[in-house]
Every structure is written in structure tokens, then in C-alpha cells.
Design a protein around this motif. Structure first.
Motif, PDB file in Angstrom:
ATOM      1  N   THR A 355       0.829  -1.206   0.000  1.00 10.15           N
ATOM      2  CA  THR A 355       0.000   0.000   0.000  1.00 10.15           C
ATOM      3  C   THR A 355       0.863   1.255   0.000  1.00 10.15           C
ATOM      4  O   THR A 355       0.621   2.204  -0.766  1.00 10.15           O
ATOM      5  CB  THR A 355      -0.933   0.004   1.227  1.00 10.15           C
ATOM      6  N   VAL A 356       1.881   1.270   0.857  1.00 14.60           N
ATOM      7  CA  VAL A 356       2.753   2.441   0.944  1.00 14.60           C
ATOM      8  C   VAL A 356       3.543   2.632  -0.352  1.00 14.60           C
ATOM      9  O   VAL A 356       3.641   3.748  -0.886  1.00 14.60           O
ATOM     10  CB  VAL A 356       3.710   2.299   2.143  1.00 14.60           C
ATOM     11  N   VAL A 357       4.103   1.538  -0.868  1.00 12.97           N
ATOM     12  CA  VAL A 357       4.883   1.630  -2.101  1.00 12.97           C
ATOM     13  C   VAL A 357       4.017   2.093  -3.261  1.00 12.97           C
ATOM     14  O   VAL A 357       4.422   2.947  -4.073  1.00 12.97           O
ATOM     15  CB  VAL A 357       5.542   0.269  -2.424  1.00 12.97           C
ATOM     16  N   LEU A 358       2.805   1.559  -3.346  1.00  8.75           N
ATOM     17  CA  LEU A 358       1.901   1.957  -4.430  1.00  8.75           C
ATOM     18  C   LEU A 358       1.560   3.442  -4.339  1.00  8.75           C
ATOM     19  O   LEU A 358       1.563   4.151  -5.358  1.00  8.75           O
ATOM     20  CB  LEU A 358       0.624   1.124  -4.370  1.00  8.75           C
ATOM     21  N   GLY A 398     -11.626   3.523   0.808  1.00  5.56           N
ATOM     22  CA  GLY A 398     -11.605   2.131   0.377  1.00  5.56           C
ATOM     23  C   GLY A 398     -11.583   1.168   1.543  1.00  5.56           C
ATOM     24  O   GLY A 398     -12.263   0.123   1.526  1.00  5.56           O
ATOM     25  N   SER A 399     -10.825   1.485   2.587  1.00  6.87           N
ATOM     26  CA  SER A 399     -10.784   0.635   3.773  1.00  6.87           C
ATOM     27  C   SER A 399     -12.140   0.580   4.462  1.00  6.87           C
ATOM     28  O   SER A 399     -12.598  -0.493   4.886  1.00  6.87           O
ATOM     29  CB  SER A 399      -9.727   1.151   4.752  1.00  6.87           C
ATOM     30  N   LEU A 400     -12.796   1.728   4.583  1.00  8.47           N
ATOM     31  CA  LEU A 400     -14.109   1.765   5.234  1.00  8.47           C
ATOM     32  C   LEU A 400     -15.123   0.910   4.479  1.00  8.47           C
ATOM     33  O   LEU A 400     -15.879   0.131   5.080  1.00  8.47           O
ATOM     34  CB  LEU A 400     -14.596   3.212   5.326  1.00  8.47           C
ATOM     35  N   LEU A 401     -15.166   1.046   3.155  1.00  9.90           N
ATOM     36  CA  LEU A 401     -16.099   0.241   2.366  1.00  9.90           C
ATOM     37  C   LEU A 401     -15.767  -1.243   2.465  1.00  9.90           C
ATOM     38  O   LEU A 401     -16.665  -2.087   2.545  1.00  9.90           O
ATOM     39  CB  LEU A 401     -16.060   0.700   0.909  1.00  9.90           C
ATOM     40  N   LEU A 612      -6.928  -3.391   3.927  1.00 10.60           N
ATOM     41  CA  LEU A 612      -5.743  -3.040   3.149  1.00 10.60           C
ATOM     42  C   LEU A 612      -5.993  -3.178   1.650  1.00 10.60           C
ATOM     43  O   LEU A 612      -5.573  -2.331   0.853  1.00 10.60           O
ATOM     44  CB  LEU A 612      -4.573  -3.922   3.578  1.00 10.60           C
ATOM     45  N   ILE A 613      -6.688  -4.241   1.256  1.00  5.19           N
ATOM     46  CA  ILE A 613      -6.999  -4.425  -0.169  1.00  5.19           C
ATOM     47  C   ILE A 613      -7.934  -3.324  -0.654  1.00  5.19           C
ATOM     48  O   ILE A 613      -7.791  -2.802  -1.770  1.00  5.19           O
ATOM     49  CB  ILE A 613      -7.599  -5.818  -0.400  1.00  5.19           C
ATOM     50  N   GLY A 614      -8.918  -2.949   0.175  1.00 10.55           N
ATOM     51  CA  GLY A 614      -9.807  -1.852  -0.189  1.00 10.55           C
ATOM     52  C   GLY A 614      -9.052  -0.554  -0.397  1.00 10.55           C
ATOM     53  O   GLY A 614      -9.347   0.211  -1.332  1.00 10.55           O
ATOM     54  N   ALA A 615      -8.071  -0.288   0.457  1.00 12.20           N
ATOM     55  CA  ALA A 615      -7.256   0.915   0.289  1.00 12.20           C
ATOM     56  C   ALA A 615      -6.480   0.869  -1.019  1.00 12.20           C
ATOM     57  O   ALA A 615      -6.411   1.870  -1.750  1.00 12.20           O
ATOM     58  CB  ALA A 615      -6.297   1.054   1.472  1.00 12.20           C
ATOM     59  N   ILE A 616      -5.901  -0.287  -1.346  1.00 15.48           N
ATOM     60  CA  ILE A 616      -5.145  -0.423  -2.594  1.00 15.48           C
ATOM     61  C   ILE A 616      -6.053  -0.207  -3.805  1.00 15.48           C
ATOM     62  O   ILE A 616      -5.700   0.509  -4.757  1.00 15.48           O
ATOM     63  CB  ILE A 616      -4.471  -1.805  -2.654  1.00 15.48           C
ATOM     64  N   LEU A 617      -7.252  -0.789  -3.777  1.00 17.27           N
ATOM     65  CA  LEU A 617      -8.179  -0.650  -4.900  1.00 17.27           C
ATOM     66  C   LEU A 617      -8.588   0.809  -5.103  1.00 17.27           C
ATOM     67  O   LEU A 617      -8.629   1.304  -6.230  1.00 17.27           O
ATOM     68  CB  LEU A 617      -9.407  -1.529  -4.668  1.00 17.27           C
TER      69      LEU A 617
END
Length: 657
Positions: A355-358, A398-401, A612-617
Motif C-alpha cells: 500500500t505504501v509503495v503503491l 476504500g478501507s471503510l467500504l 488493506l486491499i480496499g485501500a489499494i483498490l
């Protein structure tokens, strides 16, 4: 049927007739034109009356009867009291096909809209029926699948409409289901459709009576169940598609008419099929009379289809306790047995690093007039304060959803559960629109407060429904869908006014992070952390609820308190994210499934992985929204919905019994 029933029908018919008559008198108090109408010898008011008001009244009766018949046929063949062209996604499929054709291939409409509308309606119906066949056409599964397909189609149609401003106003008004007429051509077309549909229903009435015994019983008596289902569904799609092609999206008349017929005493298949078209005609005509009356009082002509949508939500909630065929908890597997990680902590750490790198990479890479470029260090430091708030806000949303979706899917044991169908997003949309229309120049704070209040009201409605009835959790999901439908209908009416606020509502519905400041980003990030902690605190409930109510209760889970608490957490998360993203995202559907496929089986790991996946998306969607249409920024919700729609279709097609 009793004398009281016939008196009620007569009173309803007279009410609709009086409303239309009053509207006609306001337009032309005297000197009504004589039949046959000859425009060359008529005054302007007479032409408006003869070729506007009169065909409008007639087409309301025709369309209402057609939709009532379509709903009665679908409810009979599926043995499902909440089936109709709206709840099964048929009307929304026709809407999406017509919107896409109007914008991208208008030449196909030269011969009329019927072929395009029927193709869209048929595609949506085929998708829903394929999903239903995998679950033996269970009523709850059918309605959830149908309304999710419909919501997906409507979301994509809204995003496409917003992207092409030259078509915006006409498409918004048409999508709302306007009955405005300019001649008698539409009446003649729908009249032929009604006659054909009535003849087809008469031929299918006897097989439907046999099918009412159940698929097994009807098959034992020699009935070809598959052929009858196919014939009835084709007829219903033809009826609903014809209305959509002629008038736009008119919702829930097909749901209400058969329900009213049964409540008035219709018991046999023939009685319901005969009475539902009559009641549908009265219902749509009465709604249109109310619209005409409101137009005289307010000066605004709202689309009639939006008003019928306001009826459908409460009616669907009223019918939910009577719905049979509930899906047993834990039986709807989406993708087969999921893998299970032995050491999920390592993967979680890898996701944090990713997430940070992206986020850093997406700040470093950008587009300039000459093409793609990688920023130098000085430019990176200059751009970081500008881009960092929106990246944080997008990741937090994204994390909240994703957390809300994980909670709903574990709570209901239903892989199709997502925040978009809880009703909170729709309520937040209404709150946002209300602030715009009721306040003069509202600022960001007022808009955020209105959005949160709207989401809270929707959450209260769903929670009260859940607390008053001992129902399976998937019924709560349907209650959320009903609230979303009411919100969508009201938004359609507001947007069809064509005011300046309509453009603002449409832009917000598509989602954007362009105006996010540091304070808003910090609030969303803090709220995401709080919601994560709340969800982790409820890990035991989330572990046991997918096993079913009886097992969970036997292991000490307070079912009512657990469900209300989890719905509250999911509602807060969804309402907060909707302020930024809008209600069109499907991150809450995708992220929890991706987390499960990575092996996060335990509730705690599942929550963290989904967040974490929601944040990335959402960070990825934000980057796409900024870069795809450079130098113009496209809607964030458009990218999220375009990611979510294929995932939703793929996911539902993999569901098995």
C-alpha cells in the motif's frame, strides 16, 4: 371477490380519473377539441390538449396495465411475491442498453428504440435467471441478484451519462420515466403490446396454475417446467422492455399491482392475472395525476417513474415478512473452498508495504502535455502535499467500504452482501441532495453533515426493521435494497428538474477526491482506524454468525444485539466513505472476496486484509480517475464501478447451490 373489493376498485379508478380531469381542466377549462383531431383547425391550447394531455392519460393506463401484467407473470412463474421487472433488473438492463446506444451508437436508434431496449432487458433477465437456476430460483437469492444487477446497470448508466454532458438533461429526464407525449403513436404501440401480452397470458394461465404446485409436482404431472418458465419470462421481458423503450424507467408498478390484487381477494391464477393489469393502470394513472398536480403548484414537471419508485420501497419492506424460500445460511459459496494461510501476519505486513509503495509510486508517476513522466525529487516534494491528502482520503474510504463489506458478508453468509445495498449510501445521497436544494450556497461542512445525517436516517430505518422482526439476516439485506430504491427514486425526481443543483448531485454521485483537503483526509483516516478497531472487537460474532443463527445462538451469541451492532458499524463506515466516493463503488464487494482468496479465513485477519486491499483498490481508482482523461479528471466512482461491475457478474455466475 367481495362487494367491498369492487367498491375499493371503483373508488381508486374514480380517484385517478378525477386527478387527470382536474389537470385537463387547468390546461383547457373550456372548448375541448372534438374527435377526430385536426391540428390545422385547432388552437394551440387545443393541440396541447389533444396531442399532449389526452395521449398522456391514455399511455399511463396502457403502461400501468402492461407492467402490472409483467409483474404478475414473473411472480407466478418464480413463485416469488417480490419479483417484478424492477427487482429482477430487467428495466435497468433496458435503461443501460438505451443509454449506451444513445451515446456511442445513435445510428442504431434510427429504426426505433425497441430492439435495443429488448436486447438490454433480455440480457439482464438472462443473467439473473442463470444465477437463479444455480439456487433453484430461491426467492431471496433471485431478488438480491436481480436488484444487484439492476443497481450495477444503473450505476454504469449514470456514470456514462455524466461523462457526456451534451446528452445529460434529456437522458436524466428519460431515465426517470417521463410520460410526456407529443402524439398518439406511443399509445398505439403500447396498445398492441398490451393486447399481445394479454393473449399470451391467457394461453399461459393454465400451465401457471399447474406450476403453482411446485416444480417437482408440475413435472410429475407432465408439465415441461423449463419451457413454461422460458416462455413466461420471454413474455415478461417483452412487456417490460416495451415500456422502457417508450417511456423510460418506471419502477415497482409490477410489484405493487399483483400485491394489491391478492390483498383485495384475488386467489386464483386467473384472478390475479386479470386484476393486476387493471390495478397497475389505476396506480400509474393516479401517480401521474399527482405529478401533474404538483407541476401546477411548484412549476416543476417531475418524471412519473420517480414517484412510483417511492411506492416500491415501502411495499417491498411490507412484503419481506411474507417472503418464503429463504436461503439457508452458509450455503451460497461463491468461489469454492477458500485457501487458509498458516501465517497470515506475514501477508498482512506485505500488504501494508504494498500500500505504501503503491501510494509513493502513484505520486511519483504522472502525465504532462508531452506524455507520461517520472517526477524528479524536487517536483516530487512539491507535488506531495497536494496529492497526499487525496491519496489518504481515497485509501481510507476504500478501507471503510471494505470493512463494511466484510462485516455484511460474514454476518449474512451471503457473498453478494455489500455496503451499496445496505441503504446507507442511498440515504447519504438524499442527505447531500437535500442540503443542496434547501440551503443557499452550502459549504463543504454543511454538505458533509447532510450526507452523514442522510446515511444515519437510512441506517435507523434498516435497524428498526431488523430489530422488530426475527428474520434471517439476508432479509435485512433486502430491507437495505428497498431503502436504496426509495433514495434512487427521489434522486431521479430531483435531478430531472434540470436545475444547477442537479449537476452538482450528478457530479457527487460519480465520486471525486479532487477537493479533499488535509483536514478531511485526517478525519477519514481516523475514522477508518476507529472502525477497524470496532470490527476487530466484534471478531467472535463475525466468526460464529456464518455458522447459522441456531449454532451462533447456542454458542452464546446475542443475535439481536450482534446484528444491530454489526449493522451500525457497517453503516457508519459506509456513510463516511460515501461522502468522498459516492454510492457507485463496489469496493465493499470486491475487497472482502480478494481477502478470502488470499487465505484470510479468521475474522480478525479477514477484516485487516479486506481493509488493506480496499485501500489499494481505491488508491488505484483515484490514480486512474486522474490520469485516464488527462488533463481533465474523470469521476472516481466511475472507475470504482467499472472495476466492480465485471467482478460482480463473475462472482454471481460462480455461485452454486
Amino acid at each position: 371477490m367481495t362487494t367491498r373489493t369492487w367498491l375499493a376498485l371503483l373508488a381508486a379508478f374514480l380517484f385517478a380519473a378525477v386527478l387527470w380531469f382536474l389537470a385537463a381542466l387547468r390546461l383547457l377549462p373550456t372548448d375541448w377539441p372534438a374527435f377526430p383531431f385536426d391540428a390545422s383547425t385547432m388552437k394551440v391550447d387545443q393541440i396541447l390538449f389533444a396531442f399532449g394531455v389526452m395521449p398522456r392519460g391514455a399511455i399511463a393506463l396502457m403502461a400501468g396495465a402492461i407492467l402490472g401484467l409483467a409483474g404478475a407473470l414473473l411472480q407466478a412463474v418464480l413463485r416469488n411475491p417480490v419479483a417484478d421487472p424492477t427487482t429482477l433488473g430487467i428495466s435497468a438492463g433496458a435503461q443501460l442498453a438505451l443509454v449506451m446506444t444513445t451515446i456511442y451508437a445513435p445510428a442504431l436508434l434510427e429504426q426505433g428504440r425497441w430492439v435495443v431496449a429488448l436486447a438490454g432487458a433480455g440480457t439482464a433477465a438472462a443473467l439473473v435467471m442463470l444465477i437463479g437456476a444455480r439456487r433453484a430460483f430461491a426467492p431471496v437469492t433471485m431478488v438480491i441478484a436481480g436488484m444487484l444487477v439492476g443497481m450495477t446497470a444503473s450505476a454504469i448508466a449514470t456514470a456514462i451519462t455524466l461523462s457526456r454532458g451534451e446528452y445529460l438533461l434529456s437522458l436524466v429526464i428519460w431515465n426517470g420515466g417521463s410520460l410526456v407525449q407529443q402524439d398518439w403513436g406511443g399509445v398505439r404501440s403500447l396498445g398492441l403490446v398490451l393486447i399481445s401480452g394479454a393473449a399470451g397470458a391467457a394461453l399461459l394461465a393454465r400451465p401457471l396454475r399447474v406450476l403453482s404446485l411446485g416444480a417437482a409436482g408440475a413435472g410429475a404431472l407432465g408439465l415441461n417446467v423449463a419451457a413454461i418458465r422460458f416462455a413466461v419470462i420471454i413474455l415478461a421481458v417483452f412487456l417490460a422492455g416495451a415500456v422502457s423503450a417508450e417511456l423510460g424507467l418506471i419502477g415497482f408498478v409490477g410489484l405493487a399491482a399483483p400485491a394489491f390484487a391478492r390483498s383485495l381477494g384475488a386467489r386464483t391464477m386467473g384472478q390475479v392475472l386479470a386484476l393486476a393489469p387493471f390495478l397497475g393502470a389505476i396506480l400509474l394513472s393516479a401517480c401521474d395525476g399527482v405529478v401533474l398536480g404538483l407541476s401546477d403548484l411548484t412549476g416543476e414537471m417531475f418524471p412519473t417513474g420517480a414517484l412510483t419508485g417511492l411506492i416500491g420501497g415501502p411495499l417491498l419492506i411490507w412484503l419481506l415478512p411474507r417472503l418464503r424460500g429463504s436461503t439457508p445460511p452458509g450455503t451460497e459459496a461463491a468461489e469454492g473452498p477458500a485457501p487458509r494461510l498458516d501465517r497470515p501476519g506475514r501477508v498482512l505486513i506485505a500488504l501494508v508495504v504494498a500500500t505504501v509503495v503503491l501510494a509513493v509510486l502513484l505520486v511519483w508517476i504522472g502525465r504532462v502535455p508531452q506524455g507520461w513522466a517520472v517526477l524528479d525529487w524536487n517536483s516530487f516534494r512539491d507535488f506531495l502535499p497536494l496529492r497526499l491528502p487525496r491519496l489518504i482520503a481515497a485509501g481510507a474510504a476504500g478501507s471503510l467500504l471494505a470493512i463494511a463489506g466484510a462485516i455484511l458478508q460474514r454476518m449474512t453468509a451471503n457473498p453478494l452482501a455489500s455496503p451499496e445495498v445496505l441503504g446507507v449510501s442511498g440515504g447519504a445521497s438524499i442527505g447531500y441532495a437535500a442540503v443542496l436544494f434547501l440551503m443557499v450556497s452550502p459549504g463543504p461542512t454543511e454538505r458533509m453533515i447532510g450526507t452523514m445525517l442522510g446515511g444515519a436516517v437510512a441506517l435507523i430505518l434498516v435497524s428498526r426493521f431488523a430489530s422488530r422482526r426475527d428474520m434471517p439476516a439476508e432479509r435485512i439485506l433486502l430491507a437495505g435494497i428497498a431503502v436504496s430504491s426509495m433514495a434512487a427514486a427521489l434522486l431521479s425526481a430531483l435531478m430531472a428538474t434540470g436545475s444547477a443543483q442537479s449537476w452538482q448531485v450528478l457530479a457527487w454521485l460519480s465520486g471525486s477526491s479532487g477537493n479533499v483537503g488535509p483536514a478531511q483526509a485526517a478525519v477519514l483516516a481516523a475514522l477508518a482506524l476507529i472502525v477497524v478497531m470496532l470490527a476487530l472487537g466484534a471478531w467472535r460474532w463475525l466468526e460464529l454468525l456464518p455458522l447459522g443463527s441456531e449454532v451462533a445462538s447456542g454458542l452464546g451469541v446475542p443475535l439481536t444485539r450482534a446484528r444491530l451492532g454489526l449493522v451500525a458499524i457497517a453503516g457508519i463506515a459506509t456513510g463516511a466513505a460515501t461522502v468522498l466516493v459516492g454510492p457507485l463503488s463496489f469496493v465493499g464487494l470486491m475487497a472482502p472476496h480478494m481477502a478470502r482468496r488470499l487465505g484470510f479465513a479468521r475474522a480478525r485477519d479477514h477484516i485487516c486484509g479486506a481493509a488493506l486491499i480496499g485501500a489499494i483498490l481505491m488508491i488505484s481508482a483515484d490514480f486512474g480517475a486522474r490520469m485516464a482523461g488527462f488533463p481533465y479528471e474523470l469521476p472516481l466512482g466511475l472507475f470504482a464501478s467499472l472495476l466492480g461491475a465485471p467482478w460482480l457478474v463473475w462472482l454471481m455466475m460462480r455461485m452454486r447451490r
